[in-house]
Scaffold this active site. Structure first.
Site, PDB file in Angstrom:
ATOM      1  N   LYS A   1       0.864  -1.135   0.143  1.00  0.00           N
ATOM      2  CA  LYS A   1       0.143   0.167   0.005  1.00  0.00           C
ATOM      3  C   LYS A   1       0.761   1.211   0.162  1.00  0.00           C
ATOM      4  O   LYS A   1       0.884   2.148  -0.933  1.00  0.00           O
ATOM      5  CB  LYS A   1      -0.907   0.248   1.421  1.00  0.00           C
ATOM      6  CG  LYS A   1      -2.016  -0.986   1.225  1.00  0.00           C
ATOM      7  CD  LYS A   1      -2.958  -0.987   2.472  1.00  0.00           C
ATOM      8  CE  LYS A   1      -2.222  -1.030   3.722  1.00  0.00           C
ATOM      9  NZ  LYS A   1      -1.740  -2.464   4.015  1.00  0.00           N
TER      10      LYS A   1
ATOM     11  N   GLU B   1       1.470   6.559  11.808  1.00  0.00           N
ATOM     12  CA  GLU B   1       2.856   6.048  11.011  1.00  0.00           C
ATOM     13  C   GLU B   1       3.778   5.651  11.708  1.00  0.00           C
ATOM     14  O   GLU B   1       3.996   6.507  12.980  1.00  0.00           O
ATOM     15  CB  GLU B   1       3.107   7.203  10.225  1.00  0.00           C
ATOM     16  CG  GLU B   1       2.388   7.187   8.778  1.00  0.00           C
ATOM     17  CD  GLU B   1       2.592   5.885   7.754  1.00  0.00           C
ATOM     18  OE1 GLU B   1       3.770   5.339   7.585  1.00  0.00           O
ATOM     19  OE2 GLU B   1       1.821   5.280   7.721  1.00  0.00           O
ATOM     20  N   ARG B   2       4.677   4.807  11.578  1.00  0.00           N
ATOM     21  CA  ARG B   2       5.734   4.440  12.205  1.00  0.00           C
ATOM     22  C   ARG B   2       7.077   5.524  11.956  1.00  0.00           C
ATOM     23  O   ARG B   2       6.926   6.319  10.744  1.00  0.00           O
ATOM     24  CB  ARG B   2       6.424   3.200  11.785  1.00  0.00           C
ATOM     25  CG  ARG B   2       5.617   2.100  12.144  1.00  0.00           C
ATOM     26  CD  ARG B   2       6.137   0.976  11.707  1.00  0.00           C
ATOM     27  NE  ARG B   2       5.341  -0.411  11.993  1.00  0.00           N
ATOM     28  CZ  ARG B   2       4.377  -0.959  11.226  1.00  0.00           C
ATOM     29  NH1 ARG B   2       4.177  -0.193   9.978  1.00  0.00           N
ATOM     30  NH2 ARG B   2       3.611  -1.892  11.454  1.00  0.00           N
TER      31      ARG B   2
END
Length: 566
Positions: free
Chosen positions: A161, A187-188
């Site tokens: 993705k 998000e990381r």
């Protein structure tokens, strides 16, 4: 936005703290809903979410509540959460509070706008429908996107993705001269840093804005980062009159953050633990993405599907807002067919003859029909083999497999890993290639020649290179021996005299080794049998058979022999 906390009036004290939820007792008036309060000495930011009674409010902290205690003073910032807008935001990375996090110089001239904006009215929306070209063959051919619409990327973890979103950013900036905003929800930190470096290396960072709400931040912060990114996108659309590509990764994290906030506020959950207000919260965000007379915001959203279950309530609610759904398949990813788009389960509301044209619609229908027939034949092939299919079915399988490989594409975002230069293919080239494959023009080409190419003409060059490489890698065959000289003709055999004129000779039997029995003469009148009765019958049959007549003697030979006789 940096505000001096001492300039904010004190409105109350901290009453209770439960995780990220802070209750405040106000001395006089109550602050409005969505007002940001500053609590304690560490200046924790708390967004008002509910009025409990005439003197108390409940809010969700946007920052850490560590060090906050009951009785600490609470100040009123005087307004909601704000986001910076202006020309200087392009090319920068922000957090949910509008502070830069890329280590660059301070922001230039910007204005601050509330993140809580109403969707554009129906009278301001554009009524024309246009196709948004992405340069990705599988999407443009079978799942066309709408300019000013919303598309979802559905898939589990590890199916590509983020890579697909990154490639769309690259194509939007380099080929369409547009602006992109990347919104990372949950998000990381590693992924955000890698994306920043990749965009900087690709040279597209000066034409995009990045807004991140990291995974380790409180749920209130992750819940508002999408609104902050949309506020910037609306400014670029309405004030700068630019087309904006808004990429959200991941919209499921927005729903998940809302679920956490709802649970912290003590609201009753609904099915599978989701908040009862999920549909309202999602609509408030999605309806701001629209196409107006000034410009368009085209949104592509990655949607994490828990356990690959498309009936999950979060996925179902997101489906209702989308004009196109791109489903990523783990099976195709395991086969190395990237982008791993499920060509049969993905769909678009734009795929109608009145929008994409009669030729495109007819060709897309033939492609789906061919791929569907191949999917039905896979079980038969697995059990009986390809050889058991009829000639017509084998042709369908060949077309479908070549279509699948032609719709793969090398990306610029993965060029560093695959060493294959990224390709962007126009819609006309994509349709031309699919049409020629369906017409069996490439039936004699190997499937590998259509894998990871751009336009269809590259298959010819790739097949030629493959054949040349195979020829050069095969060992040379040993030289053939020189032809042997022809043998001389055999001398003619001497003419033997007739048997009645020649003298009989007594033949000497050959010597036999000791203990050996003499062999039977060839043409003997008796034959040894397995049983006495069979042998006797066979012997009588041989004895009763007439002897063969002697061959006639030529007259010339008789005359010659008579002349030579004494």
């Amino acid at each position: 936005m940096t505000i001096d906390a001492s300039a904010c009036p004190v409105i109350g004290v901290v009453l209770a703290i439960r995780g990220s939820v802070v209750d405040v007792r106000c001395h006089a008036r109550l602050p409005r809903i969505f007002t940001v309060l500053r609590a304690g000495e560490q200046d924790a930011l708390v967004e008002v979410m509910a009025h409990l009674d005439a003197t108390s409010v409940r809010g969700v902290s946007l920052t850490s509540t560590q060090g906050l205690a009951r009785g600490m003073l609470v100040r009123d910032s005087g307004g909601p959460l704000l986001a910076p807008v202006g020309p200087s935001i392009i090319g920068r990375m922000f957090d949910v509070f509008g502070a830069t996090s890329d280590g660059g110089p301070p922001l230039g001239e910007v204005t601050w706008r509330s993140v809580h904006q109403a969707p554009p009215a129906l009278t301001q929306r554009a009524t024309t429908t246009q196709v948004f070209a992405t340069g990705i063959k599988a999407i443009d051919a079978l799942v066309p996107l709408e300019r000013g619409g919303k598309a979802g990327l559905f898939g589990g973890a590890g199916v590509g993705k983020t890579v697909l979103l990154t490639e769309m950013i690259h194509n939007m900036v380099t080929h369409q001269q547009g602006l992109s905003i990347f919104c990372g929800i949950g998000e990381r930190l590693r992924e955000g840093e890698e994306l920043y470096r990749e965009m900087q290396k690709a040279g597209v960072l000066p034409s995009m804005v990045m807004v991140f709400g990291q995974m380790n931040e409180p749920p209130g912060c992750r819940f508002r980062v999408g609104h902050a990114a949309l506020t910037m996108a609306e400014y670029l659309r309405d004030e700068q009159h630019r087309d904006v590509l808004l990429l959200v990764d991941n919209i499921f994290r927005f729903i998940q953050a809302g679920m956490e906030v709802s649970g912290l506020l003590g609201q009753m959950p609904s099915r599978l633990g989701y908040q009862s207000t999920m549909a309202t919260e999602l609509a408030a965000l999605e309806e701001r993405i629209a196409n107006t007379a000034h410009g368009a915001i085209t949104s592509i959203q990655a949607v994490y599907v828990p356990a690959d279950d498309l009936t999950d309530p979060a996925a179902v609610h997101v489906f209702s807002h989308l004009s196109a759904s791109i489903v990523l398949s783990r099976q195709r990813a395991s086969e190395g067919l990237y982008p791993a788009i499920d060509l049969l389960h993905s769909n678009s509301k734009m795929a109608t003859p009145g929008i994409i044209g009669a030729r495109h619609y007819a060709l897309a229908s033939r492609m789906r029909q061919t791929l569907a027939q191949y999917a039905d034949l896979k079980d038969i092939i697995a059990m009986l083999g390809l050889e058991q299919l009829s000639p017509e079915d084998r042709l369908v399988v060949g077309r479908a497999r070549r279509l699948e490989r032609f719709l793969t594409q090398p990306f610029s975002a993965t060029e560093a890993f695959s060493s294959i230069p990224g390709k962007q293919v126009s819609l006309l080239d994509t349709l031309d290639g699919c049409e020629r494959i369906l017409a069996d023009e490439f039936a004699h080409y190997p499937e590998e020649a259509l894998y990871m190419i751009g336009a269809i003409n590259e298959a010819v060059d790739k097949a030629r290179i493959t054949v040349d490489a195979a020829a050069s890698s095969s060992p040379p065959s040993p030289p053939s021996p020189p032809p042997s000289p022809p043998s001389p003709p055999a001398p003619p055999a001497p003419l033997s005299p007739p048997s009645h004129l020649s003298k009989p000779t007594k033949s000497t039997p050959p010597s036999l080794p000791p203990g050996a029995s003499p062999p039977e003469a060839h043409g003997s009148m008796t034959t040894r049998a397995a049983t006495p009765s069979a042998g006797a019958a066979l012997a009588r049959t041989v004895e009763a058979a007439p002897a063969p007549a002697p061959a006639p003697i030529p007259a010339a030979a008789v005359a010659t022999a008579a002349g030579a006789a004494p």
